[in-house]
Design a protein around this motif. Structure first.
Motif, PDB file in Angstrom:
ATOM      1  N   GLU A   1       0.832  -1.201   0.000  1.00  0.00           N
ATOM      2  CA  GLU A   1       0.000   0.000   0.000  1.00  0.00           C
ATOM      3  C   GLU A   1       0.870   1.255   0.000  1.00  0.00           C
ATOM      4  OE1 GLU A   1      -3.931  -0.044   2.329  1.00  0.00           O
ATOM      5  OE2 GLU A   1      -2.577   1.139   3.569  1.00  0.00           O
ATOM      6  N   GLU A   2       1.895   1.251   0.839  1.00  0.00           N
ATOM      7  CA  GLU A   2       2.803   2.396   0.919  1.00  0.00           C
ATOM      8  C   GLU A   2       3.509   2.618  -0.413  1.00  0.00           C
ATOM      9  OE1 GLU A   2       6.899   3.164   3.264  1.00  0.00           O
ATOM     10  OE2 GLU A   2       5.176   2.729   4.555  1.00  0.00           O
ATOM     11  N   ALA A   3       3.957   1.521  -1.020  1.00  0.00           N
ATOM     12  CA  ALA A   3       4.630   1.629  -2.321  1.00  0.00           C
ATOM     13  C   ALA A   3       3.690   2.189  -3.379  1.00  0.00           C
ATOM     14  CB  ALA A   3       5.154   0.264  -2.747  1.00  0.00           C
ATOM     15  N   VAL A   4       2.476   1.654  -3.456  1.00  0.00           N
ATOM     16  CA  VAL A   4       1.497   2.111  -4.452  1.00  0.00           C
ATOM     17  C   VAL A   4       1.156   3.578  -4.238  1.00  0.00           C
ATOM     18  CG1 VAL A   4      -0.928   1.895  -5.136  1.00  0.00           C
ATOM     19  CG2 VAL A   4       0.512  -0.140  -4.984  1.00  0.00           C
ATOM     20  N   ALA A   5       1.047   4.014  -2.985  1.00  0.00           N
ATOM     21  CA  ALA A   5       0.754   5.410  -2.698  1.00  0.00           C
ATOM     22  C   ALA A   5       1.857   6.317  -3.239  1.00  0.00           C
ATOM     23  CB  ALA A   5       0.596   5.611  -1.190  1.00  0.00           C
TER      24      ALA A   5
END
Length: 424
Positions: free
Chosen positions: A263-267
């Protein structure tokens, strides 16, 4: 007359600026996650190290020849590019940056013949002395011919870093020796078409009729044809915007299996897409989020994620794009940690100019308030540094960051890593 200023082996040259011991040593720079060779110094090229060769395949050759190996240091390269462009802007009233290491400058009214050549030499020497980055300059009546001149300037040291095409005789000689595949704007597909029609060199191309070129390569090919014949008709600012923007990354080692980390990467990928949209003054109407498990791991389960979302109103707002991407990922997440994702990314597409947005009668978002907030955040980030203010879901972790075991320091962008000079 136009000048094309091109930094020589840019990534490798950046590494050499702050480490003079590398000046005559073969140097290579690796891609994301230290995967492949993406930049080579002239010494490395002479060793037969190919562009794009996987690092693990070239490791023995690199070690045997004591080649200096570096991970990609994009913060350093971006800042050095900024310095080169700032210096270059002092030499011309009009500068158009074409890529991280190339820029066109307008030389109109700055001399002719030997006078203009000497001015080019002054530019090359000044940038080399001021930044430590060696550059080559091609000068010609059109941008495409300036690229041709730059090609020869890099290949032959006798030009002293500056090659000028200012007569029909020079133009003819240069085009006769240039393979058609080396012409700016002629891609692999067009190269194959032209070669099948007997066109081997740039000179052969200029001998074709305009109607034939238009039929085979459309109006874009005609512009290249006209430029090679000496008629300037390409404006870099008028080139079409990217129809889609993708930011993705492969994850090191075994990949990521926790929703929070993916999720952090995609954000962060979504935020990067937003930033790129703003840079080209466009908005996107559609967003796609994807994440893939490794197809090479037959011992592990596979569950690909791919979800596309339509925006009610085309946007380039960072908060809106980030939140939409994260929601799309959550909606497709398998629900457990059995799946290890090796790559994820965000694609923004169906782009359009930011001044031609179709509104929605039932839109519930306060677009004016959204724009004011985005402007304030952008102002703070420009003044205080990238990502000073960001969406919370972007986090501060590093689990998804690139593998860079051979990275140099951030000499120009991190005060803690600035070069220290010791005195006796």
């Amino acid at each position: 007359m136009y000048g094309l200023v091109d930094c020589n082996n840019f990534y490798c040259s950046c590494e050499r600026v702050f480490n003079p011991a590398l000046r005559d040593v073969p140097v290579v720079v690796l891609s994301n996650n230290d995967g492949c060779v993406i930049a080579r110094s002239n010494e490395a090229k002479a060793l037969g190290i190919g562009m794009g060769v996987p690092y693990y395949q070239a490791r023995n050759l690199l070690e045997a020849n004591k080649v200096a190996v570096f991970s990609s240091n994009y913060a350093l390269y971006g800042d050095m590019s900024r310095r080169v462009m700032m210096m270059l802007a002092d030499f011309s009233p009009e500068l158009t940056q074409y890529s991280i290491d190339e820029a066109f400058i307008d030389l109109s009214g700055l001399g002719t013949g030997n006078e203009l050549y000497d001015y080019g030499r002054k530019i090359v020497k000044s940038i080399g002395r001021g930044t430590g980055i060696p550059v080559t300059m091609g000068i010609a009546p059109t941008k495409t011919l300036a690229k041709v001149a730059g090609h020869y300037g890099k290949r032959y040291k006798g030009y002293g870093g500056v090659c000028m095409i200012d007569t029909d005789e020079k133009r003819t000689k240069a085009l006769m020796g240039l393979p058609i595949g080396e012409v700016w704007g002629i891609g692999r597909r067009n190269k194959a078409r032209l070669e099948s029609a007997g066109v081997r060199t740039a000179w052969d191309f200029t001998r074709l009729s305009e109607s034939w070129v238009r039929q085979l390569l459309t109006v874009t090919g005609v512009r290249t044809w006209q430029e090679l014949r000496g008629t300037s008709c390409i404006d870099i600012d008028e080139l079409p915007q990217k129809k889609s923007i993708c930011t993705s990354r492969s994850f090191a080692d075994g990949g990521l299996c926790e929703l929070g980390k993916v999720e952090e990467a995609v954000a962060n990928f979504a935020a990067a897409c937003s930033r790129k949209l703003k840079q080209q003054h466009s908005c996107c109407a559609t967003l796609t989020v994807f994440a893939y498990t490794s197809r090479f791991r037959t011992d592990m389960p596979h569950y690909p994620i791919n979800r596309t979302v339509q925006f009610a109103v085309a946007t380039n707002d960072q908060q809106e794009i980030v939140s939409t991407a994260v929601k799309a990922l959550r909606a497709e997440w398998p629900g457990d940690n059995r799946y290890h994702y090796k790559k994820a990314g965000v694609i923004t597409w169906n782009t359009m100019p930011d001044k031609a947005i179709q509104a929605d009668l039932f839109d519930t978002t306060d677009r004016e308030k959204q724009a004011r907030l985005a402007k304030a955040i952008d102002t703070i980030n420009r003044k205080n540094g990238h990502n000073t203010v960001k969406v919370a879901v972007q986090g501060t972790g590093s689990a998804w960051q690139l593998k860079h075991e051979h990275s140099s320091k951030h000499y120009t962008t991190d005060i803690k890593e600035i070069i220290r000079v010791k005195t006796q």
